[in-house]
Write an enzyme that holds these catalytic residues in place. Structure first.
Site, PDB file in Angstrom:
ATOM      1  N   HIS A 154       6.540  -5.020   0.221  1.00  0.00           N
ATOM      2  CA  HIS A 154       5.938  -5.067  -1.057  1.00  0.00           C
ATOM      3  C   HIS A 154       4.999  -3.982  -0.792  1.00  0.00           C
ATOM      4  O   HIS A 154       5.113  -2.800  -2.122  1.00  0.00           O
ATOM      5  CB  HIS A 154       5.204  -5.969  -1.247  1.00  0.00           C
ATOM      6  CG  HIS A 154       4.792  -6.521  -2.595  1.00  0.00           C
ATOM      7  ND1 HIS A 154       5.496  -6.432  -3.736  1.00  0.00           N
ATOM      8  CD2 HIS A 154       3.622  -6.245  -3.233  1.00  0.00           C
ATOM      9  CE1 HIS A 154       5.015  -6.319  -5.060  1.00  0.00           C
ATOM     10  NE2 HIS A 154       3.533  -6.356  -4.703  1.00  0.00           N
ATOM     11  N   HIS A 195       3.837   1.612  -8.284  1.00  0.00           N
ATOM     12  CA  HIS A 195       4.327   0.336  -8.468  1.00  0.00           C
ATOM     13  C   HIS A 195       4.775  -0.023  -9.668  1.00  0.00           C
ATOM     14  O   HIS A 195       4.213   0.045 -11.096  1.00  0.00           O
ATOM     15  CB  HIS A 195       3.016  -0.722  -8.160  1.00  0.00           C
ATOM     16  CG  HIS A 195       3.093  -2.033  -8.155  1.00  0.00           C
ATOM     17  ND1 HIS A 195       4.212  -2.768  -8.544  1.00  0.00           N
ATOM     18  CD2 HIS A 195       2.452  -2.863  -7.713  1.00  0.00           C
ATOM     19  CE1 HIS A 195       4.299  -3.929  -8.135  1.00  0.00           C
ATOM     20  NE2 HIS A 195       3.037  -4.171  -7.627  1.00  0.00           N
ATOM     21  N   CYS A 243       4.848  -9.204 -10.437  1.00  0.00           N
ATOM     22  CA  CYS A 243       5.262  -8.146  -9.685  1.00  0.00           C
ATOM     23  C   CYS A 243       6.678  -8.817  -8.733  1.00  0.00           C
ATOM     24  O   CYS A 243       7.620  -7.824  -8.047  1.00  0.00           O
ATOM     25  CB  CYS A 243       4.346  -7.431  -8.715  1.00  0.00           C
ATOM     26  SG  CYS A 243       3.073  -6.867  -9.462  1.00  0.00           S
TER      27      CYS A 243
END
Lengths: 205, 365
Positions: free
Chosen positions: B256, B293, B123
C-alpha cells in the site's frame, strides 16, 4: 452450503448513546468494548443506527459470536451512506475548511467500519453502495462465500437507508449450518425491503 | 486491463515511466490552505470539468480500454463492479443522489445489460471490487466481470488530509526513514476477470490468474491502523490460503505504501509477521510516489502494477526512497529496477475504516 439465521435486529435514528447502551448489554469484556468505542471519536447517525441494529442482532448469541471475533464478517448495504457527515464535509470544503473528526465519519465505508471497530471484528468487511433490493442478493452471495470457505464463522448483513434524514437499519446475523434456524425467504425479503418502513422488530413475522 | 494514471494511460508507456522512477506529482494551484500544493492529476479529463463529470469520463474511458485490451466488443452480459472513495460526492454542491449513481451512469454509457455493483471501502475500494468479482465468478453468478476503481482529485479530500495530518509536507516517500505523509492523486484501473472456460470459449490466453483474495478489518480506529498490523496480516494470510500457496511462494509484493509513518509501520509489521524478518523474498515495491494516492482507485491500479511486474519480470524502484526504514525487513526496489523471476505476486491495500484487502496473482504459464 445453506445459511442459518443466528439473529435479527433493527434500529432507527440512533446516536452514540443508543449504540453504547445496546453494545454493552451482556458485557463480558467491558475493557475491550470501551477501548474500541473510544477509537470512534465521532460517527454519523447512520453509522450508529446500523451498529445498533447489529448489536440487537448479536444480543442472543453475543458470547458465542464474539469468541471468534477474527472470523466475523460485516457486509453493510446503503445507497445513502453517512448522509449527515458527508453533507457537513461538502459544506466545509466549500468554505475552505475541514474537520479531522468529521472527515473519517464521512467515509461511506464507515457504515461497516464502525461495526467492526465497535465490536472488534476482524472478518471480511465492506460496504455495498446499493439500495437493499440490489445489495442484499450480492451480500448473501458474499456471505455464503465467506462462510463456506471458513474465512468467517458469522457474517452480519446490515442495510441502512437515510435519505429522508432519519436513518433506519435492518440486520441479519448469519451462521454456518447448525448455528441457528434455516434462513427463510421471509427473512431475506425483510432485509431487502426499505428499512425505513415500519422499522421495528415486530414488523417482521 | 487498463489504467488511467497521472503518468499516462498506456500500459507500456506508464510501466516504462515507473521503471524510470518518474512522478506525476506537480504543484496544483489552490485557493485554500493546504500543507502541500503537490498532487498528481491525470492529463485528461480537463481539470476545469466538474469532479463528478471527470469521474464518469475517467471510468467510462478506462473500462472501454480494458474491454479493448481483452478483445471484447463491449460489456454485454458481463458484470461491472466499481469501487470508489466517492471523493466527487464531497465536492461542490451537497448531493442527494444515491451513492451508486456514478456506477449506473458508467454502466449505461457502456451499454451494460446488468445493473452494476457499486462499493466503497475507502482506499481498499479498487481491491475490494476485484475481490467481489472473484466471488461472483466462483459462485457461478457470472462468467465475466469487469472490475476496478475510479477516483478524482478534489479540494475537499486534499483539505481533509491536510487537516487530519496525513498529508506530507515534503513529498511522498514510502518506507523511507523521512516518510512524513501521503499526497493525493487520481485515476482509474479496471481488469476483465473471466472464468478459464469463458476465456477458452473465445480462444483467449489469460494475462494472469487471480489465485486468491482475502480481506479483514483492523478493528482499531477510524483512521488509525492497528500498529501490530493484525488486520493486514489476516488479509494476507487469507489470500495466501485461498491461493493454496505459502509466503515463500510470493516473489513480489506491491505494498500500500501510503508513506504515512503509521501506515508504513503497520504494513512493515504485517510483512514481518507473514514473511519473517530478513527473508530474501518477496521484493517489495510501491507506486504512490509515482501516481499519488488515488484513494478508491489505488487498489485496482496497484493490481495492474503487480501483474505488469510479474509479466515483465521487473520491479520498479520506489519513488523517493533513499534510506529504507529499518522496520521494513524485506528487500525493496530502490534507485533502480530489480529483475525478478516470480510466479506469484501479492497486492495489499489498507483503507480508513480498517479495511485491509489482499490479492494474489499468478503469472500465466
Amino acid at each position: 452450503m445453506t445459511f442459518t439465521l443466528v439473529g435479527r435486529g433493527d434500529a432507527q435514528a440512533c446516536k452514540r448513546a443508543d449504540f453504547d447502551a445496546v453494545a454493552r448489554i451482556g458485557g463480558g469484556d467491558r475493557t475491550l468494548a470501551e477501548a474500541a468505542l473510544a477509537a470512534i471519536r465521532y460517527a454519523d447517525p447512520a453509522s450508529f443506527t446500523t451498529a445498533t441494529a447489529v448489536a440487537r442482532a448479536l444480543a442472543a448469541r453475543r458470547e458465542t459470536v464474539l469468541a471468534v471475533r477474527d472470523r466475523v464478517g460485516v457486509i453493510a448495504i446503503s445507497a445513502d451512506g453517512p448522509v449527515e457527515a458527508m453533507a457537513a464535509m461538502t459544506q466545509a470544503g466549500r468554505e475552505g475548511t475541514s474537520s479531522p473528526i468529521r472527515f473519517p465519519a464521512s467515509n461511506a465505508g464507515a457504515l461497516a467500519g464502525v461495526i467492526s471497530i465497535g465490536f472488534t471484528l476482524r472478518g471480511p468487511t465492506l460496504l455495498l453502495t446499493l439500495p437493499p433490493e440490489r445489495g442484499v442478493p450480492v451480500g448473501l452471495l458474499l456471505a455464503r462465500a465467506f462462510l463456506s470457505r471458513g474465512v468467517a464463522e458469522f457474517v452480519f448483513i446490515a442495510t441502512c437507508a437515510a435519505a429522508g434524514g432519519v436513518p433506519a437499519s435492518r440486520c441479519l446475523l448469519l451462521g454456518r449450518p447448525g448455528d441457528g434456524d434455516p434462513l427463510a425467504e421471509l427473512d431475506v425479503a425483510w432485509l431487502a425491503s426499505d428499512p425505513g418502513a415500519a422499522a421495528t422488530s415486530s414488523a417482521r413475522p | 486491463m487498463a489504467w488511467a494514471t497521472p503518468l499516462g494511460d498506456s500500459l507500456d508507456g506508464v510501466w516504462q515511466r515507473l521503471l524510470d522512477a518518474e512522478t506525476g506529482l506537480v504543484a496544483i494551484p489552490h485557493k485554500v490552505r493546504l500543507k502541500n500544493s503537490l498532487g498528481a492529476p491525470c492529463a485528461w479529463p480537463p481539470a476545469d470539468q466538474p469532479a463528478d463529470s471527470r469521474m464518469l469520463d475517467l471510468g467510462v474511458a478506462t473500462v472501454r480500454r480494458a474491454l479493448d485490451d481483452a478483445r471484447l466488443p463491449g460489456l454485454g452480459a458481463a458484470e461491472l463492479v466499481i469501487g470508489t472513495s466517492l471523493g466527487a460526492f464531497l465536492e461542490g454542491e451537497p448531493q442527494s443522489a444515491p451513492l451508486h449513481r456514478y456506477a449506473d451512469l458508467i454502466a449505461a454509457a457502456l451499454g451494460a445489460q446488468r445493473q452494476p455493483i457499486a462499493l466503497s471501502t475507502a482506499c481498499s475500494s479498487g481491491s475490494d471490487a476485484i475481490l467481489v468479482a472473484a466471488e461472483l465468478l466462483r459462485a457461478g453468478a457470472a462468467e465475466r466481470v469487469v472490475c476496478g476503481g475510479v477516483d478524482v482529485l478534489t479540494t475537499t479530500k486534499r483539505l481533509a488530509h491536510s487537516s487530519l495530518g496525513t498529508m506530507s509536507t515534503t513529498t511522498l516517500r514510502a518506507f523511507d526513514v523521512r516518510h512524513d505523509g501521503t499526497l493525493l492523486g487520481e485515476g482509474a484501473g479496471f481488469i476483465v476477470l473471466e472464468t478459464l472456460d469463458a476465456a477458452a470459449a473465445r480462444a483467449r490466453t489469460p494475462l494472469a490468474l487471480l489465485r486468491g483474495v482475502g480481506s479483514a478489518n483492523d478493528a482499531a480506529g477510524m483512521t488509525t491502523p492497528d500498529a501490530a498490523g493484525l488486520g493486514a496480516r489476516l488479509a494476507i494470510e487469507r489470500s495466501l490460503a485461498d491461493a493454496g500457496i505459502t509466503p515463500d511462494d510470493v516473489g513480489v509484493f506491491n505494498a500500500h505504501g501510503s508513506a504515512t509513518p503509521l501506515n508504513d509501520a503497520t504494513e512493515a509489521a504485517a510483512l514481518r509477521a507473514v514473511f519473517g524478518a530478513d527473508a530474501g523474498t518477496p521484493i517489495v515495491f510501491a507506486t504512490k510516489g509515482n501516481f499519488g494516492h488515488s484513494l478508491g482507485a489505488t487498489g485496482a491500479i496497484e493490481a495492474i502494477a503487480t501483474l505488469l511486474a510479474l509479466r515483465r519480470g521487473q520491479v520498479p524502484p520506489v519513488y523517493g526512497l533513499e534510506r529504507v526504514d529499518p522496520a521494513l525487513r524485506l528487500p525493496v526496489a530502490m534507485g533502480a529496477p530489480i529483475a525478478i523471476c516470480a510466479r506469484y505476486g501479492l497486492s495489499l491495500t489498507l483503507g480508513f475504516g480498517g479495511f485491509d484487502t489482499s490479492l494474489v496473482f499468478e503469472v500465466a504459464p
